[in-house]
Design a protein around this motif. Structure first.
Motif, mmCIF file in Angstrom:
data_model
loop_
_atom_site.group_PDB
_atom_site.id
_atom_site.type_symbol
_atom_site.label_atom_id
_atom_site.label_comp_id
_atom_site.label_asym_id
_atom_site.label_seq_id
_atom_site.Cartn_x
_atom_site.Cartn_y
_atom_site.Cartn_z
ATOM 1 N N SER A 38 2.458 1.267 -10.882
ATOM 2 C CA SER A 38 1.176 1.265 -10.158
ATOM 3 C C SER A 38 0.485 -0.088 -10.268
ATOM 4 C CB SER A 38 0.266 2.372 -10.691
ATOM 5 O OG SER A 38 0.821 3.644 -10.475
ATOM 6 N N ILE A 39 0.447 -0.643 -11.482
ATOM 7 C CA ILE A 39 -0.172 -1.956 -11.673
ATOM 8 C C ILE A 39 0.584 -3.014 -10.874
ATOM 9 C CG2 ILE A 39 -0.655 -3.775 -13.347
ATOM 10 C CD1 ILE A 39 -1.175 -1.597 -15.417
ATOM 11 N N SER A 40 1.910 -2.941 -10.877
ATOM 12 C CA SER A 40 2.722 -3.902 -10.128
ATOM 13 C C SER A 40 2.437 -3.806 -8.628
ATOM 14 C CB SER A 40 4.210 -3.662 -10.391
ATOM 15 O OG SER A 40 4.518 -3.881 -11.749
ATOM 16 N N SER A 41 2.260 -2.591 -8.129
ATOM 17 C CA SER A 41 1.953 -2.402 -6.708
ATOM 18 C C SER A 41 0.588 -2.984 -6.359
ATOM 19 C CB SER A 41 1.991 -0.912 -6.357
ATOM 20 O OG SER A 41 3.290 -0.383 -6.490
ATOM 21 N N VAL A 42 -0.388 -2.786 -7.246
ATOM 22 C CA VAL A 42 -1.723 -3.358 -7.010
ATOM 23 C C VAL A 42 -1.659 -4.888 -7.001
ATOM 24 C CG1 VAL A 42 -4.036 -3.638 -7.978
ATOM 25 C CG2 VAL A 42 -2.980 -1.369 -7.906
ATOM 26 N N LEU A 43 -0.929 -5.460 -7.948
ATOM 27 C CA LEU A 43 -0.799 -6.917 -8.010
ATOM 28 C C LEU A 43 -0.070 -7.452 -6.785
ATOM 29 C CD1 LEU A 43 0.106 -7.428 -11.790
ATOM 30 C CD2 LEU A 43 -2.129 -7.646 -10.688
ATOM 31 N N ALA A 44 0.979 -6.750 -6.350
ATOM 32 C CA ALA A 44 1.709 -7.179 -5.154
ATOM 33 C C ALA A 44 0.824 -7.085 -3.919
ATOM 34 C CB ALA A 44 2.958 -6.317 -4.974
ATOM 35 N N PHE A 45 -0.016 -6.033 -3.858
ATOM 36 C CA PHE A 45 -0.969 -5.929 -2.754
ATOM 37 C C PHE A 45 -1.920 -7.115 -2.746
ATOM 38 C CE2 PHE A 45 -5.395 -4.901 -1.774
ATOM 39 C CZ PHE A 45 -5.295 -4.656 -0.411
ATOM 40 N N MET A 46 -2.477 -7.445 -3.909
ATOM 41 C CA MET A 46 -3.404 -8.575 -3.992
ATOM 42 C C MET A 46 -2.734 -9.873 -3.563
ATOM 43 S SD MET A 46 -6.535 -8.199 -4.599
ATOM 44 C CE MET A 46 -7.788 -7.113 -5.292
ATOM 45 N N ALA A 47 -1.481 -10.060 -3.958
ATOM 46 C CA ALA A 47 -0.753 -11.261 -3.567
ATOM 47 C C ALA A 47 -0.571 -11.312 -2.051
ATOM 48 C CB ALA A 47 0.604 -11.304 -4.271
ATOM 49 N N MET A 90 0.838 -1.204 0.000
ATOM 50 C CA MET A 90 0.000 0.000 0.000
ATOM 51 C C MET A 90 0.873 1.255 0.000
ATOM 52 S SD MET A 90 -3.238 -0.035 -0.292
ATOM 53 C CE MET A 90 -4.760 -0.947 -0.105
ATOM 54 N N THR A 91 1.962 1.214 0.743
ATOM 55 C CA THR A 91 2.903 2.338 0.726
ATOM 56 C C THR A 91 3.497 2.521 -0.673
ATOM 57 O OG1 THR A 91 3.483 1.936 3.051
ATOM 58 C CG2 THR A 91 5.009 3.261 1.752
ATOM 59 N N SER A 92 3.865 1.410 -1.298
ATOM 60 C CA SER A 92 4.419 1.463 -2.652
ATOM 61 C C SER A 92 3.424 2.056 -3.642
ATOM 62 C CB SER A 92 4.821 0.050 -3.090
ATOM 63 O OG SER A 92 5.188 0.013 -4.448
ATOM 64 N N LEU A 93 2.153 1.657 -3.524
ATOM 65 C CA LEU A 93 1.130 2.182 -4.431
ATOM 66 C C LEU A 93 0.951 3.678 -4.225
ATOM 67 C CD1 LEU A 93 -1.020 1.722 -6.573
ATOM 68 C CD2 LEU A 93 -2.617 1.053 -4.758
ATOM 69 N N GLY A 94 0.945 4.120 -2.960
ATOM 70 C CA GLY A 94 0.825 5.546 -2.686
ATOM 71 C C GLY A 94 1.967 6.349 -3.287
ATOM 72 N N ILE A 95 3.169 5.783 -3.203
ATOM 73 C CA ILE A 95 4.338 6.472 -3.751
ATOM 74 C C ILE A 95 4.260 6.565 -5.276
ATOM 75 C CG2 ILE A 95 6.840 6.306 -4.083
ATOM 76 C CD1 ILE A 95 6.997 5.076 -1.270
ATOM 77 N N THR A 96 3.892 5.463 -5.932
ATOM 78 C CA THR A 96 3.842 5.474 -7.408
ATOM 79 C C THR A 96 2.768 6.409 -7.926
ATOM 80 O OG1 THR A 96 2.336 3.553 -7.443
ATOM 81 C CG2 THR A 96 4.697 3.099 -7.564
ATOM 82 N N LEU A 97 1.644 6.534 -7.194
ATOM 83 C CA LEU A 97 0.586 7.439 -7.635
ATOM 84 C C LEU A 97 0.909 8.901 -7.336
ATOM 85 C CD1 LEU A 97 -2.594 5.428 -6.555
ATOM 86 C CD2 LEU A 97 -1.714 5.745 -8.873
ATOM 87 N N SER A 98 1.930 9.128 -6.503
ATOM 88 C CA SER A 98 2.329 10.502 -6.169
ATOM 89 C C SER A 98 3.216 11.127 -7.230
ATOM 90 C CB SER A 98 3.066 10.517 -4.820
ATOM 91 O OG SER A 98 2.238 10.037 -3.778
#
Length: 475
Positions: free
Chosen positions: A373-382, A353-361
């Motif tokens: 961003s897509i990679s962060s979402v996939l990693a979150f789901m995993a 979630m931290t990674s996704l926030g950073i990439t969207l910033s």
């Protein structure tokens, strides 16, 4: 008044080493049939993710209306979730699942025919009744039908089948996106009308829960089911004896209501169990899973994607990742235990979630930022799917005492859905206030707190019989 019954020594010895779980085909088949109803729950919950793009255009709905329409089903589900424990005890686990399928069919039909915001909200309420019944009763049934050696595997079916429904909804979004706007989203929902009929027939083919049969003093039937769902005949006899002891203890009590024992005068062990159940369900949803499930198209647009086709195809990949990684918990929770998977999962959710926030910033959008961003979402789901997703329901269902199990599962799921509704009905508004990246930083903080909670409060339950949980939480 609270039940004050002395805890007996466990009749089934705890395993001395982590043996490979034995395989019971009959218990596996029963849990599979029960869990398949939750495919429809997952389908109806996540279908709005892509359907909202077309409903908004067809019916002219505002952002606020879409936000409420998407998340309202979780709030509506509170009614059926709180009633599910009573229904499961009165109608039986199997009868309640048949009723759930009837509501799911009616809800899908009503959604496909809806022509206004009000009718869609009413249809979501009908769907919520079936969804609430299915999620509570499936978790209870799977825990009660499973031998201790397979309980982690079979109880995790709940999230696995919900994930399959989620994946099917994303596939439906993508497959029907090319139809005319007024027709495409209706076909998406109409696809969910017939499956409940076949699933209800499948539910009627499975046996009742042995613990419910024992509560009804149908001991011969309970023993017959236990013989087929235990590793050995001797284990079936011992399981029935433990169940009888639990039922007798309940009947020998002062007759106080279950809800009074749960909420007003819980014993010390019940209070500890209740903290675990409420806590794990709260943190599971407060860490932002539904912000991803329902609003991933908006997240991908924020990341820089513009084509609806590309966005919906990306959501399909998200669904595939979630479904595949649920198998990790399904296959390893009985080998590795619940705690290690939950600790790894909560820590992973916080990091991703931290990674996704950073990439969207990132101010400048590019192919690299979209990929990140897509990679962060996939990693979150995993990360979410290896523990937090499937094991919250497994853990809460197995630690509740028999006399409190159905209502305790209802309470846990009520907290789960209320928190989910809060997240899903506020995401767009919250993003307007603290920005989309800010939302994900907030969810990351919640996940970090969840990791601390799991470490401090949740003992390992692997290999213990359901009737042994009182002793575990009494210490």
């Amino acid at each position: 008044m609270a039940h004050t019954v002395a805890t007996a020594e466990p009749l089934l010895a705890l395993p001395q080493k982590a043996d490979k779980p034995r395989w019971n085909t009959y218990a596996f088949s029963c849990a599979t049939l029960a869990s398949m109803t939750t495919i429809l729950m997952g389908y109806n919950l996540a279908l709005m993710s892509g359907a909202q793009l077309f409903i908004r255009e067809d019916l002219g709905l505002s952002d606020a209306q879409i936000e409420v329409l998407a998340g309202s089903i979780n709030v509506y589900m509170l009614v059926s979730i709180l009633a599910a424990g009573w229904a499961a005890d009165v109608l039986g686990r199997r009868g309640t699942l048949v009723l759930a399928n009837a509501f799911l069919m009616a809800g899908a039909l009503a959604m496909s025919l809806g022509g206004s915001y009000a009718t869609l909200m009413a249809a979501r309420f009908v769907t919520s009744i079936g969804s609430g019944f299915s999620v509570v009763v499936t978790s209870v049934y799977n825990a009660e039908i499973s031998p201790a050696s397979m309980r982690g595997l079979l109880s995790s079916f709940l999230d696995m089948f919900i994930s399959i429904g989620l994946l099917l909804s994303y596939v439906s979004n993508y497959a029907f996106a090319g139809l005319p706007v007024y027709l495409g989203w209706r076909v998406m929902y109409a696809a969910g009308v017939l499956p409940p009929v076949f699933l209800a027939v499948g539910v009627l083919a499975m046996p009742e829960s042995p613990r419910w049969l024992a509560m009804c003093e149908r001991y011969a039937e309970a023993h017959a089911v236990l013989v087929r769902t235990s590793d050995t005949a001797a284990e079936a006899d011992l399981r029935l004896k433990e169940i009888k002891q639990a039922v007798d203890a309940t009947q020998a009590s002062d007759g106080g209501s279950v809800w009074k024992e749960l909420l007003i005068r819980p014993s010390a062990s019940v209070r500890r169990i209740l903290i675990c159940v409420v806590g794990i369900h709260f943190f599971q949803q407060a860490s932002g899973i539904d912000a991803i499930v329902l609003y991933s198209p908006l997240v991908f647009k924020k990341a820089g994607m513009s084509s609806n086709s590309a966005i919906l195809s990306a959501t399909v990949v998200v669904g595939v990742f979630k479904t595949c990684f649920v198998l990790v918990a399904t296959l390893f929770s009985d080998r590795l235990g619940r705690r290690p998977l939950l600790l790894a999962s909560t820590a992973g959710v916080a990091v991703t979630m931290t990674s996704l926030g950073i990439t969207l910033s990132v101010g400048t959008k590019s192919t690299a930022s979209v990929a990140a961003s897509i990679s962060s979402v996939l990693a979150f789901m995993a990360a979410f799917s290896i523990g937090f997703g499937p094991l919250a329901g497994t853990y809460s269902a197995e630690i509740m005492p028999l006399r409190l199990r159905a209502q305790g599962a209802s309470l846990g799921n009520a907290v789960n859905r209320l928190t989910c509704g809060l997240v899903s009905m506020t995401f767009i508004s919250l993003a307007d206030w603290i920005t989309v990246p800010g939302c994900f930083f907030l969810y990351a903080g919640v996940a970090a707190a969840a990791c601390v909670f799991v470490y401090a409060r949740l003992p390992e339950t692997k290999g213990r019989s359901l009737e042994d949980m009182d002793e575990l939480f009494a210490n």
